[in-house]
Design a protein around this motif. Structure first.
Motif, PDB file in Angstrom:
ATOM      1  N   TYR A  76      -9.098 -12.930 -45.076  1.00 27.98           N
ATOM      2  CA  TYR A  76     -10.374 -13.534 -45.135  1.00 27.98           C
ATOM      3  C   TYR A  76     -10.073 -14.644 -45.146  1.00 27.98           C
ATOM      4  CZ  TYR A  76     -12.324  -8.752 -44.373  1.00 27.98           C
ATOM      5  OH  TYR A  76     -12.709  -7.224 -43.937  1.00 27.98           O
ATOM      6  N   LEU A  77      -9.513 -14.929 -46.820  1.00 29.33           N
ATOM      7  CA  LEU A  77      -8.966 -16.648 -46.808  1.00 29.33           C
ATOM      8  C   LEU A  77      -8.601 -16.881 -46.360  1.00 29.33           C
ATOM      9  CD1 LEU A  77      -9.231 -19.156 -49.195  1.00 29.33           C
ATOM     10  CD2 LEU A  77      -7.150 -17.849 -50.501  1.00 29.33           C
ATOM     11  N   PHE A  78      -7.194 -16.487 -45.628  1.00 26.82           N
ATOM     12  CA  PHE A  78      -6.616 -17.208 -44.364  1.00 26.82           C
ATOM     13  C   PHE A  78      -7.560 -17.499 -43.317  1.00 26.82           C
ATOM     14  CE2 PHE A  78      -2.963 -16.353 -46.951  1.00 26.82           C
ATOM     15  CZ  PHE A  78      -2.098 -17.719 -47.090  1.00 26.82           C
ATOM     16  N   GLU A  79      -8.534 -16.375 -43.103  1.00 24.37           N
ATOM     17  CA  GLU A  79      -9.342 -16.586 -41.943  1.00 24.37           C
ATOM     18  C   GLU A  79     -10.693 -17.886 -42.519  1.00 24.37           C
ATOM     19  OE1 GLU A  79      -9.484 -14.585 -39.148  1.00 24.37           O
ATOM     20  OE2 GLU A  79      -9.148 -13.258 -38.845  1.00 24.37           O
ATOM     21  N   SER A  80     -10.549 -18.262 -43.659  1.00 21.78           N
ATOM     22  CA  SER A  80     -11.815 -18.985 -43.279  1.00 21.78           C
ATOM     23  C   SER A  80     -10.700 -20.441 -42.994  1.00 21.78           C
ATOM     24  CB  SER A  80     -11.669 -18.786 -44.775  1.00 21.78           C
ATOM     25  OG  SER A  80     -12.878 -17.187 -45.183  1.00 21.78           O
TER      26      SER A  80
END
Length: 989
Positions: free
Chosen positions: A617-621
């Motif tokens: 989710y960090l990379f998606e953000s």
């Protein structure tokens, strides 16, 4: 590696270093072991070490290392090298059972797991004597050995509980039953007798009850798929003894530990599971035994305490009652009002109470509490079982049950109102009871989708949930606050939008709560609300409606990551991602601050990645930040590169394997935003992307291919001009990928980009070799997936270089090869091509072959003209041929055995489907008509069509009916009047 003392000593030293807490010592040791594990005798050295070492720590370490080695390498993957030599495989299987049975329990468990891993691949075909060797040990009389066999059998057979039915599975289970069922039953009866003989010997009883628990687990596995004839014939033996064990109360086996379940509880829990299985699946055969089990389990429930050690037993016992009360022909057991009242009073309500153990978990083990409560891992908890029993009873007795519980709910809420500080647990139980009573159907995506109409959810929300959410002190009564947030979350599809909008700012405030559970639930609730869809499939809550709260939402989400225990909280990071997605351009003013916080977090977690979902989710953000900002202003991409590249460089230099696939995806996204040029910083990295070590890890392959495609799209000419020496390396990657059934499609993605974007002259010397490699693969291993990709590539080559060039390169490899490819591959297989872009490429390519290749008119290839045209019409008009030969089994990348960093596609880094032909050809059907007209004009009298006019007639008839397009009809009429008079008469009609 030789089996000698020197190598054993070396292995001992490196194993010891892998236990060192200092990463500078540990990681090199792990790398060394990884580098030598491909050597012959490596597994035998480990087995020798765990057998003969004098150091117990080293023995256990060797056992764990061996198990993980087997897990990574035992499966043989097609097209991949065999990582364990055949002599080593044979030696391991010859020795491991004996070694496992003679080892201490700690090592025995590791080797038992290893045997089950090997058995999953080799049993029964490649290891036919495994079962007979194990069964023979039952006669040893040594229960250390017998339990080792039972433990191994359990790990081998428990997969039967989850496997899909198949003939192969039935055959294996039949073989197991023929060999194992009778000895297991005899062992069961003998162990029961020994328990009676040694009823006063606590040490003997502990060993024997361990055996009985394993036997009960094996019974469950062997009976799960279907009721075997053997167990049906011997049901009296099994059920009578199970019932006897269920009612047994041996004081010697009772423990003082209030947390850990004892042997007696574990055995009774498994027997409850077995009885529930039979009640659910084999109720007709089980009916004679059911009443006595219901009585025994009821007595068990009303006499068992609230201690944590009984949780599994109580939950399984309640699940048994739940499975029974759902069956129509058992409902008479529950019809009496007194029975229902008794169940509610003595079983359900007591097991919904929030105990001190739950409070302790809420405060001190929040991660586990959340996992069980939010993620559905609470299958073995009292509350979950009681909830299932409520649902089961409501199936036939919804009115009476609702009436009974309504009284309890009102009573609990009254008690809470008298003294909230002392009686808050009463309200907690009331909320849980209402939730259980109201929930009839639920999904992860929508929450409760079907509710009990007798429960007024909106009224309960207004009167009892909203006051807790509105409480100014977010840290007061955190359990009740978490309950209130969860209520909103699970009933979000049942509550009106106005109440959800009323809850949103309150949930944002609760992100500031100190309780990990409370602020995690608030983040999760917001994330779920933001995904809800309205009538037009737009988000139910809009960015405009969130505008007044945007700044507070973003601030509170990032502040929540600073709370102790939430530094890598996946729910908070997912809520950040979802907020970005909902708010879109509203976040642009905050991006300079947010991107700094995200990159700082990325740098921190890259030191020791431990939370895969949080990282994802960090990379998606990050991807959303890039997409949203650069959509408005593409030039800002350089600002993102300045912020991200230092962190990416560190990740690449430190070879953080878990993050490399993500880094490559984000880099692809950044590079694709650039105009048609490659910045120098990317070109400096280009040679490193071709290093073989990166391509050895399967998780790297899809993102690396996409990144290389981005390089080619933005700078094919730059690569040809300034990095021409790297073209062989690029083609080497293609060669490696094309050899693998799992990754050949990725090889074609890369090859298609090379053909599309590289200057033709830069590939002249390589073209023939490319086709030779493809033909070699076709000859050695032809699969449907490969043929489809091959057809798209061949036609793209034709579009790019022309039909004459395609014919010449085929015939230069072997005379008449062009005709063979058309006849054996293109004509019979083109119908299998799927996807609009792929079909368009094939249609344009085949049209060019038909109309721009002189050899198709003047040579022996002429006979293929009509069949090729028929195949093209079939591609246009007939349904896709999606048949796959029975013997083709494709291996997905994710199925690769052992631990390798899996590829996880970033949803917000996805790229649009690329059409290499683009607007040059709008409708390939019109192109065909135009091209046939030109061909007929250029070669009057020479174009002899060997197909019947009626075929074209019906094709165009269906086409005109479909298109109903005057312009299109006029176009066909104009170009084909002389061509097919019947067709034109049809069009004029």
């Amino acid at each position: 590696m030789e089996l000698n003392d020197a190598n054993l000593q070396t292995l001992t030293e490196f194993l010891r270093k892998t236990l060192d807490p200092d990463p500078t010592v540990r990681r090199p040791a792990e790398k060394f072991l990884e580098s030598v594990e491909g050597n012959q005798n490596y597994p035998l050295l480990l087995l020798t070490l765990l057998e003969k070492s004098q150091d117990n720590v080293i023995r256990v370490c060797a056992a764990v290392t061996f198990k993980n080695y087997i897990k990574r390498n035992w499966r043989i993957v097609e097209d991949e090298p065999n990582k364990i030599s055949d002599p080593d495989r044979t030696a391991v299987k010859a020795n491991i059972v004996n070694l496992m049975l003679s080892s201490p329990e700690q090592i025995q468990k590791q080797l038992s797991d290893a045997i089950s891993i090997i058995g999953r691949e080799d049993f029964p075909q490649k290891w036919p004597d495994l079962l007979t060797e194990m069964v023979a040990r039952f006669r040893s009389g040594d229960f250390h050995i017998i339990n080792g066999v039972l433990r191994t059998a359990h790990s081998l057979f428990k997969r039967y509980r989850h496997e899909f039915k198949s003939n192969e599975l039935w055959s294996e289970i039949k073989l197991v039953l023929d060999t194992f069922a009778l000895p297991l039953t005899e062992l069961f009866k003998a162990t029961i007798e020994l328990c009676q003989t040694h009823a006063t010997d606590v040490n003997a009883l502990k060993v024997l009850f361990s055996s009985l628990t394993l036997i009960a687990k094996l019974f469950y596995s062997l009976n799960f798929q279907d009721l075997p004839e053997f167990f049906e014939d011997n049901m009296e033996t099994w059920m009578t003894n199970f019932h006897g064990l269920l009612t047994l109360d041996n004081k010697l086996l009772q423990t003082d530990d209030e947390e850990e379940a004892g042997l007696l509880e574990l055995l009774k829990s498994q027997i409850c599971d077995n009885a529930a299985l039979y009640a659910q699946k084999y109720d007709e055969e089980f009916q004679p035994y059911l009443p006595r089990f219901v009585t025994a389990i009821w007595n068990l429930l009303v006499s068992t305490g609230q201690e944590v050690k009984y949780d599994l037993l109580v939950s399984n016992a309640i699940q048994f009652l739940a499975s029974v009360c759902e069956r129509p022909h058992y409902k008479h057991l529950f019809e009496d009002q007194n029975t229902l009242t008794s169940i509610c009073e003595k079983v359900i309500v007591p097991n919904m109470e929030f105990r001190s153990a739950d409070e302790e978990a809420f405060e001190d083990n929040s991660e586990e509490y959340i996992r069980r409560d939010l993620e559905g891992s609470d299958i073995d908890t009292r509350r979950r079982a009681a909830c299932d029993l409520v649902r089961g009873l409501c199936k036939f007795f919804e009115g009476p049950v609702t009436a009974i519980f309504s009284g309890y709910v009102n009573s609990m809420l009254s008690e809470y109102a008298k003294n909230p500080r002392e009686n808050w647990k009463h309200k907690d139980a009331a909320i849980y009871l209402v939730t259980s009573l109201a929930s009839k159907a639920q999904t992860q995506k929508h929450g409760i989708t079907q509710a009990n109409e007798l429960v007024n959810l909106t009224e309960f929300f207004v009167n009892h949930i909203l006051p807790d959410l509105k409480s100014p002190n977010v840290n007061e009564f955190p359990v009740l606050k978490a309950d209130a947030i969860k209520y909103v979350m699970i009933f979000r599809s049942q509550l009106p939008k106005e109440q959800l909008l009323q809850a949103v700012p309150l949930l944002i405030t609760h992100l500031q709560a100190e309780s990990t559970v409370e602020h995690t639930y608030a983040a999760h609730a917001l994330e779920r609300l933001f995904t809800m869809r309205g009538p037009n499939n737009a988000t139910l809550i809009t960015a405009a409606e969130m505008a007044p709260f945007t700044e507070q939402l973003l601030n509170n989400l990032f502040k929540a990551l600073a709370f102790p225990g939430s530094a890598e909280n996946e729910y908070i990071m997912k809520a950040i991602m979802r907020s970005f997605s909902l708010l879109q351009e509203s976040i642009v003013p905050y991006i300079p601050t947010l991107i700094g916080q995200l990159t700082h977090k990325l740098l921190q977690v890259s030191k020791n990645p431990s939370k895969p979902h949080f990282n994802h989710y960090l990379f998606e953000s990050l991807c959303l930040s890039v997409r949203i900002t650069c959509k408005a202003n593409p030039t800002t991409v350089s600002s993102f590169e300045e912020a991200l590249f230092p962190v990416f460089t560190e990740i690449l230099q430190n070879d953080v394997q878990e993050f490399l696939p993500y880094v490559f995806q984000v880099m692809s996204l950044l590079l694709e935003i650039h105009s048609n040029s490659i910045p120098a910083s990317y070109m400096a990295l280009f040679p490193h992307l071709l290093q073989p070590v990166l391509w050895e890890r399967t998780g790297n392959i899809p993102p690396l291919v996409r990144l290389l495609q981005a390089y080619l799209e933005k700078g094919g000419e730059t690569i040809a001009r300034s990095a021409a020496d790297k073209i062989p390396g690029l083609l080497g990657v293609f060669q490696k990928l094309i050899a693998s059934k799992a990754n050949d499609h990725q090889g074609f993605y890369l090859l298609n980009s090379i053909i599309e974007h590289m200057p033709p002259e830069s590939l002249t010397q390589y073209r023939k070799q490319i086709f030779i490699l493809l033909f070699q693969r076709l000859q050695s291993s032809k699969t449907t997936k490969f043929i489809k990709s091959f057809l798209v590539f061949v036609n793209l080559y034709c579009v790019k270089y022309g039909a004459i060039a395609l014919q010449e390169i085929f015939d230069s490899i072997q005379p008449k090869m062009f005709g063979m490819v058309l006849e054996k591959i293109v004509i019979p297989e083109v119908q299998k091509v799927s996807g609009p872009v792929e079909k368009k490429i094939c249609a344009v390519g085949i049209t060019k072959v038909l109309t721009e290749c002189p050899a198709m008119m003047d040579t022996e290839y002429t006979k293929l003209w009509t069949p090729l045209l028929q195949a093209l019409i079939g591609l246009f008009e007939l349904p896709e041929d999606d048949s796959i030969p029975d013997d083709e089994h494709f291996i997905d990348i994710e199925d690769t055995p052992g631990y390798q960093t899996a590829f996880s596609q970033l949803a917000f880094a996805g790229k649009k489907e690329h059409d290499p032909i683009g607007d040059a050809v709008g409708n390939p059907k019109i192109l065909l008509a135009q091209s046939l007209h030109k061909l007929s004009t250029a070669c009057p009298g020479r174009v002899r069509f060997h197909m019947q006019a009626i075929l074209f007639f019906f094709w165009f008839e269906s086409m005109c009916l479909d298109f109903k397009n005057c312009h299109f009809r006029n176009h066909i009429n104009k170009h084909c009047t002389f061509f097919f008079p019947p067709l034109c008469r049809f069009l004029q009609c």
